[in-house]
Design an enzyme around this catalytic site. Structure first.
Site, PDB file in Angstrom:
ATOM      1  N   GLY A 419      57.188  16.732 -16.249  1.00 51.48           N
ATOM      2  CA  GLY A 419      58.149  16.957 -16.793  1.00 51.48           C
ATOM      3  C   GLY A 419      58.516  16.184 -18.280  1.00 51.48           C
ATOM      4  O   GLY A 419      58.418  16.778 -19.212  1.00 51.48           O
ATOM      5  N   HIS A 683      52.082   4.981 -13.228  1.00 52.48           N
ATOM      6  CA  HIS A 683      52.637   3.744 -13.453  1.00 52.48           C
ATOM      7  C   HIS A 683      51.805   2.538 -14.067  1.00 52.48           C
ATOM      8  O   HIS A 683      52.499   1.734 -14.501  1.00 52.48           O
ATOM      9  CB  HIS A 683      53.160   3.305 -12.099  1.00 52.48           C
ATOM     10  CG  HIS A 683      54.273   4.316 -11.421  1.00 52.48           C
ATOM     11  ND1 HIS A 683      53.559   5.301 -10.439  1.00 52.48           N
ATOM     12  CD2 HIS A 683      55.347   4.582 -11.410  1.00 52.48           C
ATOM     13  CE1 HIS A 683      54.529   5.895 -10.099  1.00 52.48           C
ATOM     14  NE2 HIS A 683      55.723   5.400 -10.611  1.00 52.48           N
TER      15      HIS A 683
END
Ligand code: GLN
Ligand code: ZN
Length: 744
Positions: A419, A683
């Protein structure tokens, strides 16, 4: 006289000073000395706040450079092989490499796994144990903080995570409890050193006492605490929070500790049994101020409940917040633009300290009743549940598949992203200018459109199959919706740490929720107009909006959740009508809302899953609904995930073992619809190599049939920069092509 203390204080700083210093250090803008100074300043302010509010003890050891669990891992020498280099020269960089895979010094390496701390939105770094795990003690960081606080004149209470909870949190061995005999001597030594540093009290956190523990773990408490109590020259306060103690209550109170803390917000029913179980030589710390919400405490209520207790226990009654204030924003005084009427109803961490003080003084003075907090009448839960029954889509997944295939014509192993795309400095600056009213709405919108166009252009070049608009208009996936829905208070500075330097600003649910206007349609429509490929509409799901907001304390969560779901359903239908045929409804917070005790699961899933389905119950069969969750351990909640009935689910899995995916692949009881297990870890700034990704995809195909497998990263890309994202996605798309060629 009752005493006051807290279990921990936020460490980000009232203006997120620590975050800024950490990030500057990682970028090389400041040196380690400057980072250390920034940390020390935050600590001294935190301690000062506790002292100023008249707290009897100042809590030390709640500070961490990234995460408190990781700090313990370093303290006990739990450092996997791959991080072994460079430690001697630079301990802090070793710590950051463990946390995020890289640091200013040392080679990049795969970061530690991260997961949610109990049912909160705080993420800790999972201790990685090996079968030959040994432990050593290096408590220098903690001891230095103790000395630092004492030097500033504080009556210090160090806090540590208890040995059983620490082991419980780790992974890598079949039964971490087997490691206890090796770990325990380090705790004994640690307590000796803390006593040597003149700590009168030590707080030991064992929140696993609020879980349904296997009996061997329960049985380990007594012998463990016997050893600790014998060795300790300090008094021990055993703290548990987030969940009722229930069958562990007797057990906890029989341990040879000098005090017990209970969470009276989550388990008000346990105050009485706790008092009954308390020994004459023990103190009872009652967590009455909610450490996980921002509403002012109903002090009048607690005054009524605890006045007799205070008379009975005197100084053996301690007043506290329910859990560490790590989960609350720092200081309401930094909210400069919030309406005064709203502000009056709220308390952030610093105000919570004052609440404790007010309550204590009321007991001391035998004062008249403190003012009542007003309550909102709300719709009954039964009504809501009735409305949630029967919210399935009209066609079953099996019937939807051919219709969707016909419409979308996607290749096998379709590639997509989750997204968001990088939130660039320019974008952040433009947002700031807009907030400060230095540029017009028109200019701001034009800029966002340019960002979207750029994101689409890049995805076209990369060759992704299902595009996203990139979420440039969103500062945060929950806050954005909170600002556009009615019924929320939004904060200017209500930051709470989520992981490392990442903070979130949860909106506050203030009353009934509704959608005055479409929230995302114009952006999705614009993005779709730029490409022939499908662009996913992108929404945050009702359960996540609820779980990542501060809820009302007097409205049932199910009621607020349905109101959000209703607003989102309107949005979904508007997107569909605007030609957006693939819509992703993110539910990364579904799992963290699951009650910690199994006895609460059924009830939670009934309304949470019902609310998700409600958002998409009226879309056409050809509209493909995706959902996304940022974790991979679904074993205990698989039924609920299946019941969401999303056509495609993308999940995190890159940092965890492929074995976990077997929950999804199981012949029976597996996930029946399509699935995109993240194939690389977003991450970490490290760019995954194509070879690695090809391997990973082949591995995935061993457990997931090719018609069901999607290829995507782990999570949204907003925290990365375009250079990293471009290379990583290129490798990902190429890897998908390579493997596609092998299987068709
Ligand atoms: N769509 C969101 C994003 O990409 C999902 C983030 C999340 O799962 N936490 O940023
Ligand atoms: Zn995610």
């Amino acid at each position: 006289m009752a005493q006051t203390h807290i279990l921990g204080y936020p460490r980000i700083g009232a203006q997120r000073e620590l975050k800024r210093a950490q990030e500057a250090y990682w970028k090389g803008d400041i040196d380690q000395q400057a980072l250390l100074a920034a940390g020390s300043q935050v600590r001294s302010k935190n301690w000062q706040a506790q002292q100023a509010a008249g707290l009897a003890l100042t809590t030390v050891g709640d500070f961490a450079w990234y995460d408190q669990v990781l700090t313990h891992s370093l303290m006990f020498g739990v450092v996997p092989e791959r991080f072994a280099d460079g430690a001697a020269e630079n301990k802090l960089d070793q710590y950051f490499r463990l946390a995020r895979g890289r640091a200013p010094s040392g080679e990049p390496v795969a970061a530690s796994a991260m997961t949610k701390w109990f049912d909160t939105n705080y993420h800790y770094l999972v201790p990685e144990f090996s079968a030959e795990q040994s432990f050593t003690l290096d408590a220098e960081w903690l001891l230095a903080e103790v000395r630092e606080a004492q030097g500033l004149g504080h009556n210090v209470k160090p806090v540590v995570i208890g040995p059983l909870t620490y082991l419980w949190l780790g992974r890598g061995v079949d039964n971490a409890l087997d490691l206890l005999p090796k770990l325990l001597p380090c705790y004994v030594q640690l307590l000796e050193q803390l006593a040597g540093a003149a700590a009168q009290w030590v707080q030991i956190d064992e929140p696993i006492l609020g879980l349904d523990l296997p009996s061997e773990w329960r049985d380990a408490f007594a012998p463990t605490y016997d050893s600790l109590a014998k060795a300790s020259g300090s008094k021990l306060l055993l703290a548990s929070y987030f969940s009722p103690l229930e069958e562990n209550l007797e057990l906890a109170f029989r341990l040879p500790v000098d005090g017990i803390h209970i969470d009276a917000v989550r388990a008000p029913q346990e105050v009485e049994p706790a008092i009954a179980a308390l020994r004459d030589d023990q103190v009872l710390s009652v967590g009455v101020v909610n450490g996980r919400n921002v509403w002012r405490t109903d002090l009048a209520h607690w005054q009524r409940v605890l006045q007799p207790v205070s008379e009975k226990l005197g100084g053996r009654l301690w007043l506290s917040a329910s859990c560490s204030l790590l989960h609350s924003p720092v200081d309401l005084e930094t909210e400069t633009t919030m309406a005064g009427a709203d502000k009056q109803k709220l308390a952030y961490s610093r105000q919570k300290l004052d609440e404790l003080n007010t309550l204590k003084q009321a007991f001391e003075a035998g004062a008249e009743q403190l003012p009542e907090v007003e309550k909102t009448p709300s719709r009954s839960e039964a009504d809501v549940r009735a409305e949630l029954d029967n919210t399935w889509r009209a066609q079953k997944y099996r019937e939807r598949v051919p219709v969707q295939q016909e419409r979308w014509q996607l290749p096998v192993l379709p590639t997509t992203t989750i997204g968001s795309f990088p939130q660039t400095d320019v974008l952040r600056q433009v947002r700031k200018l807009f907030r400060n009213q230095e540029i017009s709405q028109q200019d701001y919108d034009a800029h966002l459109r340019a960002e979207i166009a750029e994101a689409i252009r890049r995805q076209e070049i990369l060759g992704l199959d299902v595009l996203v608009h990139g979420e440039a208009e969103r500062n945060d996936m929950v806050e954005y919706f909170g600002e556009l829905l009615d019924g929320f208070i939004h904060t200017g500075n209500g930051w709470v740490q989520s992981y490392g330097s990442r903070c979130v600003k949860p909106p506050i649910i203030a009353g009934d929720i509704s959608r005055p206007n479409p929230m995302t349609v114009q952006w999705s429509e614009y993005a779709q107009s730029l490409s022939k490929k499908p662009v996913k509409g992108m929404l945050t799901g009702p359960v996540t909006i609820l779980n990542w907001s501060f809820p009302r304390e007097d409205i049932p969560r199910a009621v607020s959740c349905l109101q959000i779901a209703r607003a989102l359903r309107e949005e979904v239908l508007d997107l569909e009508a605007a030609g957006i045929g693939i819509i992703q409804i993110d539910e990364p917070a579904l799992r963290e809302g699951v009650p910690l005790r199994v006895s609460g699961h059924e009830d939670y899933f009934a309304w949470a899953v019902g609310c998700f389905r409600y958002t998409c119950s009226e879309v056409k069969a050809e509209t493909q609904i995706h959902t996304h969750m940022c974790y991979s351990n679904f074993n205990s909640i698989m039924d609920a995930i299946v019941a969401l009935d999303a056509d495609v689910i993308t999940i995190e899995s890159a940092r965890s073992d492929l074995r976990l995916l077997q929950a999804f692949a199981g012949e029976q009881g597996g996930y029946p619809n399509e699935i995109g297990p993240g194939i690389y870890d977003i991450h970490s700034p490290n760019v995954p190599e194509r070879k690695e990704l090809v391997e990973r995809t082949r591995e995935l195909l061993k457990v997931i049939p090719k018609e069901k497998l999607w290829i995507n990263p782990d999570c949204g890309l907003k925290t990365r920069n375009w250079a990293e994202v471009g290379s990583a996605l290129l490798n990902m798309v190429e890897a998908a092509r390579t493997v596609r060629a092998e299987i068709v």
